[in-house]
Motif scaffolding. Structure first.
Motif, mmCIF file in Angstrom:
data_model
loop_
_atom_site.group_PDB
_atom_site.id
_atom_site.type_symbol
_atom_site.label_atom_id
_atom_site.label_comp_id
_atom_site.label_asym_id
_atom_site.label_seq_id
_atom_site.Cartn_x
_atom_site.Cartn_y
_atom_site.Cartn_z
ATOM 1 N N GLY A 1 19.687 55.233 45.920
ATOM 2 C CA GLY A 1 19.676 56.170 44.800
ATOM 3 C C GLY A 1 18.470 56.012 43.896
ATOM 4 O O GLY A 1 18.405 56.607 42.820
ATOM 5 N N LEU A 2 17.511 55.210 44.310
ATOM 6 C CA LEU A 2 16.283 55.013 43.540
ATOM 7 C C LEU A 2 15.165 55.842 44.143
ATOM 8 O O LEU A 2 15.199 56.189 45.319
ATOM 9 N N SER A 3 14.162 56.098 43.353
ATOM 10 C CA SER A 3 13.002 56.813 43.875
ATOM 11 C C SER A 3 12.116 55.849 44.659
ATOM 12 O O SER A 3 12.191 54.628 44.484
ATOM 13 N N ARG A 4 11.279 56.406 45.481
ATOM 14 C CA ARG A 4 10.314 55.579 46.215
ATOM 15 C C ARG A 4 9.393 54.858 45.245
ATOM 16 O O ARG A 4 9.037 53.700 45.470
ATOM 17 N N ASP A 5 9.022 55.550 44.169
ATOM 18 C CA ASP A 5 8.153 54.925 43.174
ATOM 19 C C ASP A 5 8.821 53.714 42.527
ATOM 20 O O ASP A 5 8.176 52.692 42.291
ATOM 21 N N ALA A 6 10.114 53.832 42.229
ATOM 22 C CA ALA A 6 10.838 52.701 41.635
ATOM 23 C C ALA A 6 10.860 51.525 42.609
ATOM 24 O O ALA A 6 10.649 50.380 42.210
ATOM 25 N N ILE A 7 11.095 51.818 43.883
ATOM 26 C CA ILE A 7 11.123 50.746 44.883
ATOM 27 C C ILE A 7 9.750 50.106 45.004
ATOM 28 O O ILE A 7 9.628 48.882 45.082
ATOM 29 N N ARG A 8 8.718 50.920 45.004
ATOM 30 C CA ARG A 8 7.351 50.365 45.054
ATOM 31 C C ARG A 8 7.088 49.485 43.836
ATOM 32 O O ARG A 8 6.467 48.425 43.947
ATOM 33 N N PHE A 9 7.549 49.929 42.655
ATOM 34 C CA PHE A 9 7.380 49.129 41.447
ATOM 35 C C PHE A 9 8.119 47.810 41.581
ATOM 36 O O PHE A 9 7.580 46.750 41.271
ATOM 37 N N TYR A 10 9.371 47.862 42.039
ATOM 38 C CA TYR A 10 10.135 46.628 42.220
ATOM 39 C C TYR A 10 9.455 45.708 43.225
ATOM 40 O O TYR A 10 9.485 44.489 43.072
ATOM 41 N N GLU A 11 8.842 46.275 44.210
ATOM 42 C CA GLU A 11 8.112 45.467 45.180
ATOM 43 C C GLU A 11 6.888 44.836 44.521
ATOM 44 O O GLU A 11 6.600 43.654 44.720
ATOM 45 N N LYS A 12 6.203 45.607 43.685
ATOM 46 C CA LYS A 12 5.008 45.112 43.000
ATOM 47 C C LYS A 12 5.326 43.930 42.085
ATOM 48 O O LYS A 12 4.559 42.975 42.009
ATOM 49 N N VAL A 13 6.484 43.999 41.409
ATOM 50 C CA VAL A 13 6.840 42.912 40.488
ATOM 51 C C VAL A 13 7.624 41.799 41.180
ATOM 52 O O VAL A 13 8.035 40.841 40.537
ATOM 53 N N GLY A 14 7.842 41.931 42.489
ATOM 54 C CA GLY A 14 8.442 40.847 43.254
ATOM 55 C C GLY A 14 9.960 40.859 43.347
ATOM 56 O O GLY A 14 10.547 39.870 43.786
ATOM 57 N N VAL B 1 19.603 46.930 49.940
ATOM 58 C CA VAL B 1 20.440 47.950 49.276
ATOM 59 C C VAL B 1 21.386 47.305 48.262
ATOM 60 O O VAL B 1 21.370 47.683 47.077
ATOM 61 N N PRO B 2 22.213 46.334 48.640
ATOM 62 C CA PRO B 2 23.091 45.726 47.622
ATOM 63 C C PRO B 2 22.309 44.986 46.535
ATOM 64 O O PRO B 2 22.737 44.937 45.380
ATOM 65 N N TRP B 3 21.163 44.440 46.900
ATOM 66 C CA TRP B 3 20.339 43.754 45.898
ATOM 67 C C TRP B 3 19.865 44.760 44.846
ATOM 68 O O TRP B 3 19.902 44.489 43.647
ATOM 69 N N LEU B 4 19.440 45.946 45.271
ATOM 70 C CA LEU B 4 18.997 46.962 44.317
ATOM 71 C C LEU B 4 20.161 47.433 43.450
ATOM 72 O O LEU B 4 19.968 47.727 42.262
ATOM 73 N N GLU B 5 21.359 47.487 44.001
ATOM 74 C CA GLU B 5 22.539 47.825 43.201
ATOM 75 C C GLU B 5 22.767 46.753 42.138
ATOM 76 O O GLU B 5 23.100 47.055 40.987
ATOM 77 N N TYR B 6 22.579 45.499 42.527
ATOM 78 C CA TYR B 6 22.702 44.395 41.569
ATOM 79 C C TYR B 6 21.660 44.548 40.457
ATOM 80 O O TYR B 6 21.987 44.403 39.277
ATOM 81 N N VAL B 7 20.428 44.846 40.840
ATOM 82 C CA VAL B 7 19.344 44.992 39.860
ATOM 83 C C VAL B 7 19.694 46.097 38.860
ATOM 84 O O VAL B 7 19.565 45.905 37.645
ATOM 85 N N ARG B 8 20.151 47.217 39.346
ATOM 86 C CA ARG B 8 20.495 48.334 38.466
ATOM 87 C C ARG B 8 21.646 47.966 37.539
ATOM 88 O O ARG B 8 21.631 48.282 36.348
#
Length: 123
Positions: free
Chosen positions: A11-24, A43-50
């Motif tokens: 449910g995140l944008s590609r840009d958000a995922i790229r940003f999360y990748e950039k910040v580690g 996927v579950p990790w990103l749910e945790y982050v949100r």
């Protein structure tokens, strides 16, 4: 999975995922064709982050504590400790905001609300 599928499933944008990748916060491998490939557990990790962000944790806090939680023998206990620490931060901030509100209220009608307020004489 490629970034497009990860975006759709999380449910995140590609840009958000790229940003999360950039910040580690997430990491994907580059395939020979240059596409990013993320493991399914992203996927579950990103749910945790949100969820953590919704609860007031910064991305830096999430990144720092994520490894601790993954390595914790008792995740529930580790999460409880994080929540207790965050409650203390929230309580301190609430006290600061109450003090700020009182200061602002005291300046209402003073004619110059941004000037230094003179303390009331001791009586």
């Amino acid at each position: 999975m490629r970034i497009g599928e990860l975006a759709a499933r999380s449910g995140l944008s590609r840009d958000a995922i790229r940003f999360y990748e950039k910040v580690g916060l997430v990491s994907g491998q580059r395939l020979a064709n240059g596409y990013r490939d993320f493991p399914p557990e992203t996927v579950p990790w990103l749910e945790y982050v949100r969820t953590a962000q919704t609860l007031g944790f910064s991305l830096a806090e999430i990144a720092r504590t994520g490894e601790e939680l993954r390595d914790a023998p008792d995740t529930a206990q580790a999460l409880s400790a994080l929540f207790e620490a965050k409650i203390k931060v929230v309580d301190a901030r609430m006290t600061q905001l109450a003090d700020l509100r009182a200061e602002l209220q005291a300046r209402v009608g003073s004619g110059c609300p941004l000037g230094a307020r003179t303390p009331a004489p001791a009586g």
